[in-house]
Design a protein around this motif. Sequence first.
Motif, mmCIF file in Angstrom:
data_model
loop_
_atom_site.group_PDB
_atom_site.id
_atom_site.type_symbol
_atom_site.label_atom_id
_atom_site.label_comp_id
_atom_site.label_asym_id
_atom_site.label_seq_id
_atom_site.Cartn_x
_atom_site.Cartn_y
_atom_site.Cartn_z
ATOM 1 N N LEU A 1 18.049 -2.980 -23.101
ATOM 2 C CA LEU A 1 17.214 -3.269 -24.250
ATOM 3 C C LEU A 1 17.965 -4.233 -25.173
ATOM 4 O O LEU A 1 19.049 -3.914 -25.662
ATOM 5 N N ALA A 2 17.392 -5.404 -25.395
ATOM 6 C CA ALA A 2 18.010 -6.388 -26.282
ATOM 7 C C ALA A 2 17.647 -6.058 -27.723
ATOM 8 O O ALA A 2 16.470 -5.987 -28.079
ATOM 9 N N VAL A 3 18.667 -5.860 -28.562
ATOM 10 C CA VAL A 3 18.462 -5.509 -29.966
ATOM 11 C C VAL A 3 19.240 -6.478 -30.840
ATOM 12 O O VAL A 3 20.463 -6.635 -30.681
ATOM 13 N N GLU A 4 18.541 -7.142 -31.756
ATOM 14 C CA GLU A 4 19.207 -8.060 -32.682
ATOM 15 C C GLU A 4 19.620 -7.303 -33.935
ATOM 16 O O GLU A 4 18.776 -6.698 -34.616
ATOM 17 N N ALA A 5 20.904 -7.298 -34.224
ATOM 18 C CA ALA A 5 21.435 -6.578 -35.390
ATOM 19 C C ALA A 5 22.628 -7.335 -35.942
ATOM 20 O O ALA A 5 23.494 -7.774 -35.184
ATOM 21 N N ASP A 6 22.650 -7.492 -37.263
ATOM 22 C CA ASP A 6 23.771 -8.171 -37.938
ATOM 23 C C ASP A 6 24.029 -9.565 -37.372
ATOM 24 O O ASP A 6 25.180 -10.005 -37.217
ATOM 25 N N GLU B 1 27.303 4.959 -30.802
ATOM 26 C CA GLU B 1 27.180 4.038 -31.927
ATOM 27 C C GLU B 1 25.809 4.150 -32.588
ATOM 28 O O GLU B 1 24.897 4.795 -32.064
ATOM 29 N N LYS B 2 25.707 3.497 -33.752
ATOM 30 C CA LYS B 2 24.433 3.386 -34.454
ATOM 31 C C LYS B 2 24.160 1.908 -34.723
ATOM 32 O O LYS B 2 25.068 1.162 -35.078
ATOM 33 N N PHE B 3 22.896 1.507 -34.535
ATOM 34 C CA PHE B 3 22.515 0.118 -34.746
ATOM 35 C C PHE B 3 21.339 0.060 -35.715
ATOM 36 O O PHE B 3 20.485 0.953 -35.731
ATOM 37 N N GLU B 4 21.302 -1.016 -36.498
ATOM 38 C CA GLU B 4 20.187 -1.262 -37.398
ATOM 39 C C GLU B 4 19.571 -2.615 -37.074
ATOM 40 O O GLU B 4 20.283 -3.603 -36.899
ATOM 41 N N LYS C 1 12.319 -0.662 -44.191
ATOM 42 C CA LYS C 1 12.059 -1.857 -43.389
ATOM 43 C C LYS C 1 13.079 -2.058 -42.278
ATOM 44 O O LYS C 1 13.176 -3.140 -41.696
ATOM 45 N N VAL C 2 13.819 -1.001 -41.972
ATOM 46 C CA VAL C 2 14.872 -1.085 -40.951
ATOM 47 C C VAL C 2 14.633 -0.036 -39.873
ATOM 48 O O VAL C 2 14.275 1.105 -40.166
ATOM 49 N N THR C 3 14.819 -0.424 -38.607
ATOM 50 C CA THR C 3 14.773 0.526 -37.495
ATOM 51 C C THR C 3 16.200 0.868 -37.105
ATOM 52 O O THR C 3 17.023 -0.032 -36.889
ATOM 53 N N LYS C 4 16.500 2.148 -37.017
ATOM 54 C CA LYS C 4 17.848 2.592 -36.673
ATOM 55 C C LYS C 4 17.840 3.221 -35.283
ATOM 56 O O LYS C 4 16.978 4.043 -34.968
#
Length: 244
Positions: A139-144, A172-175, A163-166
Amino acid sequence: MEDRIKTLIVDDEPYSREELKHLLGAFPSIQIAGEAESGEAAIMKALQLQPDVVFLDVEMPKMNGMEAAKALSELKKAPLIVFATAYPQFAAEAFRYNAVDYLLKPYDEDQLKETIDRVEKKLNPVIEADAGRSSGGKLAVEADGEIFYLDPNEILYLYRDEKVTKLITKTEKFETKTPLKDLEARLSSFHFFRIHKSYIVNLDYVTRLTPWFNGAYQLQIEGEDERLSVSRNYVKALRMRLEI
């Protein structure tokens, strides 16, 4: 899907058939091919129309829904079965006939959408599986400002916070700003399930489901202390998914 899903509605109550027809009319992929008022008529209609899916009431005179489901499952072109009934006590028996879902009256529109999604995946599994994956199953996730490629099997749960998906993984944790519904669609071929308008969990890591109040439940995820709330509207479908 290129072809619409031919659907047969079976219920001995005309009002119930009309209500379900109205609700299903909101789904472009659904084509109402016909109706039947009894189990016997359902079999005749199925032979004639060859539907992809049958929405089937349980309590009907003479041949009930379970008997009709058994007969339909033996047809050369057996349709998918979705039980649609006011009686929750038949759910366990229903899944002996490989039912796709078990909807309770009065119908909940969110649960009906989940049912249609499940039907679409059953009828077109290759396309759905491809849509749920990116970069070789990750799963490609764009974060930071970066793109992270996550193994969906390592994700414990996801939730929307303003307005953020965590995304909470084992380590780890991603936003990300990607909407929860978009990630849900991309994870559709994996073992994820929405338990609340703001929460999606990986069913592989569910360890406990506890009654809370007013028909809602709390859910425990492996390795996590926090208990997640399961909305009342999702409890029935969640319990059935966990028991399959």
